[in-house]
Design a protein around this motif. Structure first.
Motif, PDB file in Angstrom:
ATOM      1  N   SER A  28       0.822  -1.211   0.000  1.00  0.00           N
ATOM      2  CA  SER A  28       0.000   0.000   0.000  1.00  0.00           C
ATOM      3  C   SER A  28       0.852   1.256   0.000  1.00  0.00           C
ATOM      4  N   ALA A  72      -3.139   1.750  -3.734  1.00  0.00           N
ATOM      5  CA  ALA A  72      -2.826   1.991  -2.323  1.00  0.00           C
ATOM      6  C   ALA A  72      -4.040   1.731  -1.443  1.00  0.00           C
ATOM      7  N   TRP A 128      -4.870  -2.135  -1.352  1.00  0.00           N
ATOM      8  CA  TRP A 128      -3.969  -2.900  -0.486  1.00  0.00           C
ATOM      9  C   TRP A 128      -4.218  -2.581   0.989  1.00  0.00           C
ATOM     10  N   ALA A 129      -4.694  -1.381   1.293  1.00  0.00           N
ATOM     11  CA  ALA A 129      -4.882  -0.974   2.687  1.00  0.00           C
ATOM     12  C   ALA A 129      -6.159  -1.542   3.300  1.00  0.00           C
ATOM     13  N   THR A 189     -11.752   5.895   1.801  1.00  0.00           N
ATOM     14  CA  THR A 189     -10.836   4.964   2.479  1.00  0.00           C
ATOM     15  C   THR A 189     -10.718   5.296   3.961  1.00  0.00           C
TER      16      THR A 189
END
Length: 502
Positions: free
Chosen positions: A182, A194, A197-198, A231
C-alpha cells in the motif's frame, strides 16, 4: 518534527526519471512488472532464515501458549468448519470476542493439509519475507540495484522483524505485506492500488482501521480526494464497528476487553486526569518509550521523519505508549512488526526525495547497514549463528515420548511451552491459568523450566498444585527428566478440583 506535505509537482530530475522508465516500459510492457531473480532470492533467503529460527525455537520447547497456542486453536477451528474458539483463553472461548482477525481463516486450507504448529510458523515467515519484495522493487526503480539490496537486507534483518520472528506466530504478520504494498503504491501515485492494499487491514486486527484512515488521508492529500475520504471513513468505521459491536457481541463479558489498557498502571480507572496524563507526558515517559522511538528511526538515520508516509505509524505508536501494559513500550515481542514496513517505506521515500533534489544517498545507506549490523546481535535472528541453537537435547525426545501417552481428543492442561505441541490433537489449556478448563483428563508439566521462562506460576506454586492434584485422585503416569504426566481417574470424571488445584 512535522512531516512535509506531499508535493503533487515532481522536480525536474524526477520527471525525467519517470519519463525514462515509462519509455522503457513502452518498449517492453512486462518490464515494469518483472521481479528480478535476485529480489526473489533475497526474499527467499529471508524466508528460510525466519522459518528456520521459528521452527527450531518451537522444537526446543521455547514457543508459547500465549499466543501461538491460541492462534493454532483458532486456525484449527476454521479448518474444522466452525467459528474459532480457544481453550487456552478459556473453555470454548470465542476468539472473535478477543481480537477481530478473521484473516486467520486463510490458513485453514494449509492446516488441513498439514495440521501442525509448523504450518503457522512457516506461513508467518512467508508473510514477513514477502513484504521485502515491494520495498526492494521500489528502491531498485528509483535508487538502483545496489540500494535495493541494502534496503532489502536492512529491512529484512531489522530488529522489529527479528523480535517478531523470535516470538512465535501473530496475526499482524498479514499486515506487513499489505502495508508494504500500500505504501509503495501510494508513494508512486498509484492511489487506487494503495487503497485496495490498505482496506484488507480491517480483517487483520481491529486497531489497524486507524492506520487505514491515515492512508486514506494521505491519498486525499496526494490528489484523489474522494477515494481518500472513502478509504479513511472505511478505516474508522471498521475499527468502531469491531470494537463496539462485533467484539462485544462475541466476548462473554459483553465488552471489548482491551480498553483496560487505558486504565492506570495497576488497572484502576484514574479518570480524566489519568487519561490526560497518558495522552501527554505519559507518551514519552518512562524513558523506555523514547528508547523504542530512537531505535525505530535509527536505521534510517532519522531520515524517515522527512516522509509523510511515517504518519501511518502514529496510531500504533500512540496506542502502545498510552497502554498501561509495560510490554507494549519496549522492543520485545511482536509489537513493532507492523511499524517496520512503514518506517522503511518512509526511508525509501525520503531517499528518493533527497536524490531528486540532488543530494547523495550512499552515506545514508552505508550508515543504515552499519546500524542494522550493530543491532542484529541483540535480537533473536542472531540465534541462527549460535551453536547452542542447533545442539540436540535429549529432554526433547523425552518430552515427545511422554506426550505420546496422551490420547487424541483428550482434555489436557500443560505448561506454557508444551501447549503448542499438543494443540493439533487434543483440547489443551494452560496449567496454572485461572480460566483454564477445570479438572482435565490429563496434566503434563515441565518442572525444570528456568525461572525466567516460567509462567504463569512459580515453581513453588506448581509443586503445590501437583501435590494437590495427586491428593484429589490423579495418578502419576510418567515422571521422566522433569516431565510429569498425571491422569485423572475415569471414575472421578464428574468431580471438580478446587481453584487451588486447577
Amino acid at each position: 518534527m512535522q512531516a512535509p506535505p506531499i508535493s503533487t509537482t515532481a522536480s525536474a530530475p524526477r520527471e525525467a526519471a519517470v519519463e525514462e522508465r515509462e519509455t522503457d516500459r513502452s518498449r517492453d510492457p512486462a518490464a515494469g512488472r518483472r521481479i528480478p531473480w535476485w529480489i526473489w532470492g533475497l526474499a527467499g533467503a529471508l524466508f528460510v532464515s525466519y522459518a528456520a529460527l521459528s521452527v527450531r525455537r518451537h522444537d526446543m520447547l521455547l514457543s508459547h501458549s500465549f499466543d501461538l497456542g491460541i492462534f493454532e486453536q483458532a486456525v484449527r477451528s476454521y479448518a474444522e468448519g466452525h467459528l474459532p474458539v480457544s481453550e487456552v483463553k478459556g473453555p470454548d472461548f470465542p476468539v472473535l470476542g478477543d481480537h477481530f482477525s478473521p484473516v486467520l481463516a486463510l490458513i485453514a486450507p494449509l492446516y488441513l493439509l498439514h495440521p501442525s504448529t509448523d504450518t503457522l510458523l512457516v506461513v508467518h515467515a512467508a508473510l514477513i519475507a514477502s513484504s521485502v519484495i515491494p520495498l526492494a522493487l521500489w528502491a531498485r526503480r528509483t535508487l538502483g540495484a545496489a540500494a535495493a539490496v541494502v534496503i532489502g537486507l536492512c529491512y529484512g534483518l531489522s530488529w522489529g522483524i527479528a523480535s517478531a520472528v523470535g516470538f512465535d506466530f501473530h496475526e499482524v504478520a498479514f499486515a506487513v505485506p499489505l502495508l508494504a504494498c500500500s505504501l509503495t503504491a501510494l508513494a508512486n501515485d498509484r492511489l487506487r492500488a494503495a487503497a485496495y492494499w490498505a482496506l484488507p487491514l480491517l480483517l487483520v486486527k481491529e486497531d489497524l482501521g486507524i492506520s487505514v484512515a491515515v492512508i486514506g488521508l494521505l491519498i486525499a492529500r496526494r490528489g484523489d480526494r474522494r477515494l481518500g475520504i472513502v478509504t479513511a471513513v472505511c478505516g474508522v468505521t471498521g475499527t468502531l464497528l469491531a470494537m463496539t459491536v462485533i467484539l462485544p457481541a462475541f466476548n462473554p463479558s459483553g465488552s471489548y476487553g482491551y480498553l483496560m489498557w487505558l486504565d492506570g498502571p495497576g488497572g484502576e480507572d484514574g479518570g480524566l486526569p489519568a487519561l490526560l496524563h497518558k495522552l501527554t507526558i505519559g507518551l514519552i515517559t518512562p524513558v523506555q518509550k523514547i528508547t523504542t522511538l530512537v531505535l525505530l528511526l535509527a536505521p534510517t538515520l532519522f531520515l524517515a521523519l522527512r516522509s509523510p508516509l511515517l504518519l501511518v505509524a502514529v496510531p500504533t505508536v500512540l496506542w502502545r505508549f498510552a497502554s498501561s501494559n509495560e510490554v507494549h513500550w519496549g522492543t520485545g515481542y511482536h509489537y513493532s512488526l507492523v511499524l517496520m514496513p512503514i518506517v522503511f517505506a518512509a526511508f525509501v521515500d525520503a531517499l528518493v526525495r533527497r536524490r531528486s533534489a540532488g543530494g547523495g544517498v550512499r552515506r545514508y545507506l552505508a550508515a543504515s547497514a552499519a546500524i542494522t549490523a550493530l543491532l542484529l546481535p541483540q535480537f533473536p535472528l542472531w540465534q541462527l549463528v549460535q551453536p547452542a541453537t542447533w545442539r540436540s537435547d535429549h529432554r526433547r525426545d523425552v518430552a515427545d515420548s511422554v506426550m505420546d501417552l496422551i490420547p487424541e481428543g483428550a482434555t489436557v492442561q500443560a505448561s506454557t511451552h508444551l501447549v503448542p505441541h499438543l494443540v493439533s490433537r487434543t483440547s489443551v489449556s494452560l496449567y496454572g491459568w485461572a480460566d483454564s478448563r477445570p479438572y482435565p483428563e490429563w496434566i503434563m508439566v515441565d518442572t525444570r523450566v528456568p525461572d525466567h521462562l516460567r509462567w504463569p506460576q512459580s515453581a513453588a506454586e506448581e509443586k503445590f498444585k501437583l501435590r494437590s492434584a495427586v491428593k484429589k485422585g490423579y495418578r502419576t503416569v510418567a515422571d521422566r527428566e522433569g516431565f510429569v504426566l498425571l491422569e485423572r481417574p475415569s471414575s472421578a470424571s464428574g468431580t471438580s478440583l478446587g481453584p487451588e488445584d486447577s
